[in-house]
Design a protein around this motif. Sequence first.
Motif, PDB file in Angstrom:
ATOM      1  N   ARG A   1       0.913  -1.385  -0.294  1.00  0.00           N
ATOM      2  CA  ARG A   1       0.324  -0.470   0.115  1.00  0.00           C
ATOM      3  C   ARG A   1       0.976   1.288   0.085  1.00  0.00           C
ATOM      4  NH1 ARG A   1      -5.089  -1.842   4.294  1.00  0.00           N
ATOM      5  NH2 ARG A   1      -6.095  -2.922   2.238  1.00  0.00           N
TER       6      ARG A   1
ATOM      7  N   ASN B   1      -5.452  -2.202  11.833  1.00  0.00           N
ATOM      8  CA  ASN B   1      -5.688  -1.337  11.198  1.00  0.00           C
ATOM      9  C   ASN B   1      -7.490  -1.495  11.294  1.00  0.00           C
ATOM     10  OD1 ASN B   1      -7.297  -4.491  11.136  1.00  0.00           O
ATOM     11  ND2 ASN B   1      -5.488  -4.906  10.237  1.00  0.00           N
ATOM     12  N   ASN B   2      -8.282  -1.055  10.145  1.00  0.00           N
ATOM     13  CA  ASN B   2      -9.417  -0.337   9.778  1.00  0.00           C
ATOM     14  C   ASN B   2     -10.573  -1.563  10.177  1.00  0.00           C
ATOM     15  OD1 ASN B   2     -11.326   1.264   9.640  1.00  0.00           O
ATOM     16  ND2 ASN B   2     -11.924   0.822   7.704  1.00  0.00           N
TER      17      ASN B   2
ATOM     18  N   ILE C   1     -14.318  -7.153   1.644  1.00  0.00           N
ATOM     19  CA  ILE C   1     -13.166  -6.248   1.205  1.00  0.00           C
ATOM     20  C   ILE C   1     -12.326  -7.227   1.049  1.00  0.00           C
ATOM     21  CG2 ILE C   1     -11.018  -4.845   1.848  1.00  0.00           C
ATOM     22  CD1 ILE C   1     -14.189  -3.517   1.496  1.00  0.00           C
TER      23      ILE C   1
ATOM     24  N   PHE D   1     -12.481 -10.047   5.070  1.00  0.00           N
ATOM     25  CA  PHE D   1     -13.591  -9.535   5.629  1.00  0.00           C
ATOM     26  C   PHE D   1     -14.827  -9.400   5.415  1.00  0.00           C
ATOM     27  CE2 PHE D   1     -14.927  -5.033   7.077  1.00  0.00           C
ATOM     28  CZ  PHE D   1     -14.551  -4.232   8.052  1.00  0.00           C
TER      29      PHE D   1
ATOM     30  N   VAL E   1     -21.743   1.463   5.629  1.00  0.00           N
ATOM     31  CA  VAL E   1     -20.342   0.526   5.428  1.00  0.00           C
ATOM     32  C   VAL E   1     -19.990   1.323   3.691  1.00  0.00           C
ATOM     33  CG1 VAL E   1     -19.122  -1.188   4.648  1.00  0.00           C
ATOM     34  CG2 VAL E   1     -20.897  -1.799   6.365  1.00  0.00           C
ATOM     35  N   HIS E   2     -19.058   1.985   3.653  1.00  0.00           N
ATOM     36  CA  HIS E   2     -18.779   2.522   2.434  1.00  0.00           C
ATOM     37  C   HIS E   2     -18.628   1.472   1.801  1.00  0.00           C
ATOM     38  CE1 HIS E   2     -18.154   5.180  -0.561  1.00  0.00           C
ATOM     39  NE2 HIS E   2     -16.304   4.647  -0.705  1.00  0.00           N
TER      40      HIS E   2
ATOM     41  N   SER F   1     -16.696   0.995  -0.758  1.00  0.00           N
ATOM     42  CA  SER F   1     -15.655   1.211  -1.408  1.00  0.00           C
ATOM     43  C   SER F   1     -15.678   0.508  -2.997  1.00  0.00           C
ATOM     44  CB  SER F   1     -14.675   1.189  -0.271  1.00  0.00           C
ATOM     45  OG  SER F   1     -14.502   0.644  -0.032  1.00  0.00           O
TER      46      SER F   1
ATOM     47  N   ASP G   1     -17.791   3.084   8.792  1.00  0.00           N
ATOM     48  CA  ASP G   1     -16.795   2.352   8.226  1.00  0.00           C
ATOM     49  C   ASP G   1     -16.762   2.792   6.940  1.00  0.00           C
ATOM     50  OD1 ASP G   1     -14.563   0.301   7.045  1.00  0.00           O
ATOM     51  OD2 ASP G   1     -15.839  -1.600   6.930  1.00  0.00           O
ATOM     52  N   LEU G   2     -15.836   3.606   6.721  1.00  0.00           N
ATOM     53  CA  LEU G   2     -15.617   4.418   5.097  1.00  0.00           C
ATOM     54  C   LEU G   2     -14.202   3.967   4.358  1.00  0.00           C
ATOM     55  CD1 LEU G   2     -16.654   7.346   3.910  1.00  0.00           C
ATOM     56  CD2 LEU G   2     -14.789   8.225   5.513  1.00  0.00           C
ATOM     57  N   GLY G   3     -13.395   2.931   5.510  1.00  0.00           N
ATOM     58  CA  GLY G   3     -12.723   2.501   4.270  1.00  0.00           C
ATOM     59  C   GLY G   3     -11.575   3.015   4.541  1.00  0.00           C
TER      60      GLY G   3
ATOM     61  N   SER H   1      -8.558   3.827   7.029  1.00  0.00           N
ATOM     62  CA  SER H   1      -7.074   2.993   7.230  1.00  0.00           C
ATOM     63  C   SER H   1      -6.937   4.324   7.201  1.00  0.00           C
ATOM     64  CB  SER H   1      -7.053   2.229   6.453  1.00  0.00           C
ATOM     65  OG  SER H   1      -7.933   1.508   6.325  1.00  0.00           O
TER      66      SER H   1
ATOM     67  N   ASP I   1      -3.302   3.239   6.043  1.00  0.00           N
ATOM     68  CA  ASP I   1      -2.394   3.280   4.816  1.00  0.00           C
ATOM     69  C   ASP I   1      -3.046   3.173   3.407  1.00  0.00           C
ATOM     70  OD1 ASP I   1      -3.819   0.702   5.488  1.00  0.00           O
ATOM     71  OD2 ASP I   1      -2.191  -0.308   5.232  1.00  0.00           O
ATOM     72  N   LYS I   2      -4.784   3.548   3.577  1.00  0.00           N
ATOM     73  CA  LYS I   2      -4.888   3.440   2.216  1.00  0.00           C
ATOM     74  C   LYS I   2      -4.748   5.388   1.314  1.00  0.00           C
ATOM     75  CE  LYS I   2      -8.500  -0.223   2.134  1.00  0.00           C
ATOM     76  NZ  LYS I   2      -9.676   0.266   2.103  1.00  0.00           N
TER      77      LYS I   2
ATOM     78  N   ALA J   1      -3.045   1.626   9.797  1.00  0.00           N
ATOM     79  CA  ALA J   1      -3.772   1.816  10.900  1.00  0.00           C
ATOM     80  C   ALA J   1      -4.748   2.384  10.798  1.00  0.00           C
ATOM     81  CB  ALA J   1      -3.056   2.864  11.820  1.00  0.00           C
TER      82      ALA J   1
END
Length: 459
Positions: A93, A148-149, A176, A180, A221-222, A224, A254-256, A288, A290-291, A298
């Motif tokens: 990522r 992480n998320n 995801i 997940f 929940v997004h 994504s 949960d935005l992702g 997240s 690291d997105k 994280a």
Amino acid sequence: MNTLFSQLPSIDSLLRDSAVQALTGQYGHQQVVTTLRKLQQEAREQILQQQQLPEWQVDWPQAAEQRLQAQQQSALRPVFNLTGTVLHTNLGRALLSESAVEAVACVMRSPVTLEYALDEAERGHRDRTLADLLCQLTGAEDACIVNNNAAAVLLMLAALAPGQEVVVSRGELVEIGGAFRIPDVMKQAGCQLAEVGTTNRTHLKDYRQAVGENTALLMKVHTSNYQIEGFTSAVEESDLAALGRELNVPVITDLGSGSLIDLSQYGLPAEPMPQQLIAAGVSLVSFSGDKLLGGPQAGIIVGKKTLIARLQQHPLKRALRVDKMVLAALEATLKLYLQPEKLAEQLPTLRLLTRSQADIRAQAERLLPALEKAFGEQFSLEIAACSSQIGSGSLPVDLLPGMAVTLTPRDGRGSALQQLAATLRQLAVPVIGRIQAGKLWLDLRCLQEEALFLKTIAR
Ligand SMILES: *Cc1c(COP(=O)(O)O)cnc(C)c1O
């Protein structure tokens, strides 16, 4: 066969060899002996099975050195990501900013005030400093940081809805990847999933009807990584938040990915921002590190102070907490957002996402002669427009216009492409491209170290 066995050198005699002694100096006695024993074992098996000596019989020290060197190589090898996916989960990522790299090195070398407040000399809270920064950036009251998320979602559910119902739209029961899946996470967290609406349409009244005695949370929940198009309807966060206030049930999202800046100002696809959801009245938002944020792995949760306090006190928080290196990298990353006008320059993720097609084309033109020289005999090379992806669950339908060098086998064979991809993966710094439509595509959007790339393919 016995003559062959008698030709194998003994470990003792090898250890007296000056070349092996040099290896012992470099790698230590134990590693060298283990390697020599392994070679010897392999040689014996080869004699038994094929009645011949191994090829390294001519130079045991060199064979041992090769093995030792290979062992020395890190399992996390730097590669060139020419896949065209900027946030590539399998390639780690987000690339971190220089300030984040420095911050991590600093906390690695020195004791730090991780859970220690200098002014009162009492035990502080490890998320405290970052929570203040996150509140400043998102307008939230407090924050909590976990591994992480996925962990963030698990913690929110486990801490706020144990044994109770969580209401989610059927259109948002996301998978995801990497196992997940929202219904499974619910189960792990000990919650009951209350599905409402349909795959394509969910209305506010569906949520209202689902709320009962045992409802602990309303959850969004997004979606994504997919999009439902056509006859669709979803409930806006602000409307759900108003319902939550009316019925006294917290709303979590949960935005992702989530972005702390408006990406449309750079001509990128707009992603929902945590601060918008906080302003819309959502109680907790998770996203997240690291997105799109461009920091370390994280999970960040921002929102209401009373709810965050319940997360901080839950035993799972202890199991999911992050270490000082992640906190240091995240703090340095977040600080860049305090100066948004410099962000596209200082944050690698945004720098790569915002590279213009013209800039990438110029790079392709600079690299083409060297690529021709290395691969031109077997492949015909072209510069071609392509579509890059943001990656990591950002909408796969939102593509970025990019540029690639394509390699097409002159003999038209697919096997030549597979072979080329394998050759590129075996370079000193492996080059990871993408095979599509009978060509190997080297998407140059993420190529930063051009000089190293030229050196690598020249070999
Ligand atoms: C990516 C994503 C997750 C998982 O986040 P990680 O940081 O990879 O654990 C959860 N939910 C959504 C909607 C996502 O996009």
